[in-house]
Design an enzyme around this catalytic site. Structure first.
Site, mmCIF file in Angstrom:
data_model
loop_
_atom_site.group_PDB
_atom_site.id
_atom_site.type_symbol
_atom_site.label_atom_id
_atom_site.label_comp_id
_atom_site.label_asym_id
_atom_site.label_seq_id
_atom_site.Cartn_x
_atom_site.Cartn_y
_atom_site.Cartn_z
ATOM 1 C CG HIS A 201 -0.012 4.332 4.790
ATOM 2 N ND1 HIS A 201 -0.757 3.511 5.618
ATOM 3 C CD2 HIS A 201 -0.832 5.341 4.408
ATOM 4 C CE1 HIS A 201 -1.978 4.019 5.733
ATOM 5 N NE2 HIS A 201 -2.049 5.117 5.019
ATOM 6 C CG ASP B 181 4.713 2.956 7.530
ATOM 7 O OD1 ASP B 181 3.804 3.409 6.809
ATOM 8 O OD2 ASP B 181 4.515 2.064 8.382
ATOM 9 C CG HIS B 182 4.004 0.129 4.267
ATOM 10 N ND1 HIS B 182 3.911 -1.188 4.652
ATOM 11 C CD2 HIS B 182 3.597 0.865 5.330
ATOM 12 C CE1 HIS B 182 3.444 -1.244 5.900
ATOM 13 N NE2 HIS B 182 3.252 -0.010 6.334
ATOM 14 C CG ASP C 104 0.568 -1.374 7.789
ATOM 15 O OD1 ASP C 104 1.488 -2.184 8.017
ATOM 16 O OD2 ASP C 104 0.724 -0.134 7.769
ATOM 17 C CG HIS D 272 -0.448 0.071 2.522
ATOM 18 N ND1 HIS D 272 0.347 -0.913 3.074
ATOM 19 C CD2 HIS D 272 -0.556 1.035 3.475
ATOM 20 C CE1 HIS D 272 0.687 -0.559 4.301
ATOM 21 N NE2 HIS D 272 0.168 0.624 4.585
ATOM 22 C CG HIS E 149 3.847 -1.834 11.475
ATOM 23 N ND1 HIS E 149 4.658 -0.739 11.655
ATOM 24 C CD2 HIS E 149 3.114 -1.584 10.356
ATOM 25 C CE1 HIS E 149 4.420 0.151 10.697
ATOM 26 N NE2 HIS E 149 3.498 -0.347 9.885
ATOM 27 C CG HIS F 124 -4.031 0.114 6.705
ATOM 28 N ND1 HIS F 124 -3.969 0.665 7.962
ATOM 29 C CD2 HIS F 124 -2.851 0.433 6.110
ATOM 30 C CE1 HIS F 124 -2.801 1.304 8.112
ATOM 31 N NE2 HIS F 124 -2.115 1.177 6.992
#
Ligand code: ZN
Ligand code: FE
Length: 256
Positions: free
Chosen positions: A59, A61-62, A134, A57, A172, A115
């Site tokens: 985001h 942090d990805h 996530d 996805h 995570h 998400h």
């Protein structure tokens, strides 16, 4: 049989990035590179050449490492078609049911919104490895930033169809907090108590709790058990729909 070698790289405060190598071809994918530097260093140490990035996805942090890793390696970036515009450097946009090839290995794509509205998961059946970003966490699930509880419940039920032996490579290390939350709903669930003890001891030794196996998630993850009458009872929602139970668990987690 195309076996995968999988390396887990902890980055930022609690993210896991994965390096996945298919040995016959030498193809190497990075799953959800939050950052570039530790990933490029890990690959170099292993003597692996990155050929692909797989994004679940959009985001930061990805996908934060996408462009620098692509610049350094010329790798091919594969991500969710519904979110093509939000995946930096994307080369190939994939949808539910598509097959992604990593050398001799194949991954099936699951569309798992909730998400984010475009979230996907990569399932490598031969290696029983699920990269779910996530969407599903060990004992938890992602926050609903761009989706409804009903959508997330549908997505999780899709993943729940996979075999118990599936290894759940989520993005995570949230497990210890998730365990405390799950016990707040079902303090008397002995399977959950036992799992929480194992998690505490792993974390005490600084070890990852990820990957878990889907079998233990089906048994103890409250977000996968929204249709379990025992969970409905614990929530004081006897006889209510799975969607309602799921929404209540998610609501409680948001304020936990
Ligand atoms: Zn996310
Ligand atoms: Fe994340």
């Amino acid at each position: 049989m195309a076996q995968l070698e999988i390396q887990q790289i902890p980055v930022l405060s609690d993210n896991y990035v994965y390096l996945v190598r298919e040995a016959d071809s030498g193809a190497v994918a990075v799953v959800d590179p939050a950052v570039s530097k530790p990933v490029l260093e890990a690959a170099k140490q292993l003597g692996w050449t990155i050929t692909h990035i797989l994004n679940t996805h959009h985001h930061p942090d990805h996908v934060g490492g996408n462009l620098e890793i692509k610049k350094a390696t010329g790798c091919r970036i594969i991500g969710p078609a519904p979110d093509e515009a939000r995946i930096p450097g994307i080369d190939e946009a994939v949808n539910e049911g598509d097959i992604v090839k990593l050398g001799e290995a194949e991954a099936e794509i699951f569309f798992v919104p909730g998400h984010t509205r475009g979230h996907i998961a990569f399932w490598f059946p031969e290696s029983q490895a699920l990269f779910c970003g996530d969407t599903l966490f060990a004992l938890g699930c992602g926050r609903l930033f761009e989706g409804s509880p009903a959508q997330m419940w549908d997505s999780l039920r899709k993943l729940r169809e996979l075999p118990d032996t599936a290894a759940v490579y989520c993005a995570h290390e949230y497990t210890q907090n998730n365990a405390r939350f799950a016990l707040s709903i079902e303090p008397d669930n002995s399977q959950l108590q036992e799992r929480a003890r194992q998690i505490d001891s792993l974390r005490k030794d600084g070890k990852p709790t990820v990957p878990s196996h889907l079998g233990e998630e089906k048994a103890t993850n409250p977000f996968l058990r929204a249709d379990d009458p025992a969970l409905a009872t614990a929530l004081n929602l006897q006889g209510r729909s799975a969607q309602e139970c799921f929404a209540e668990v998610r609501r409680r987690k948001d304020v936990f």
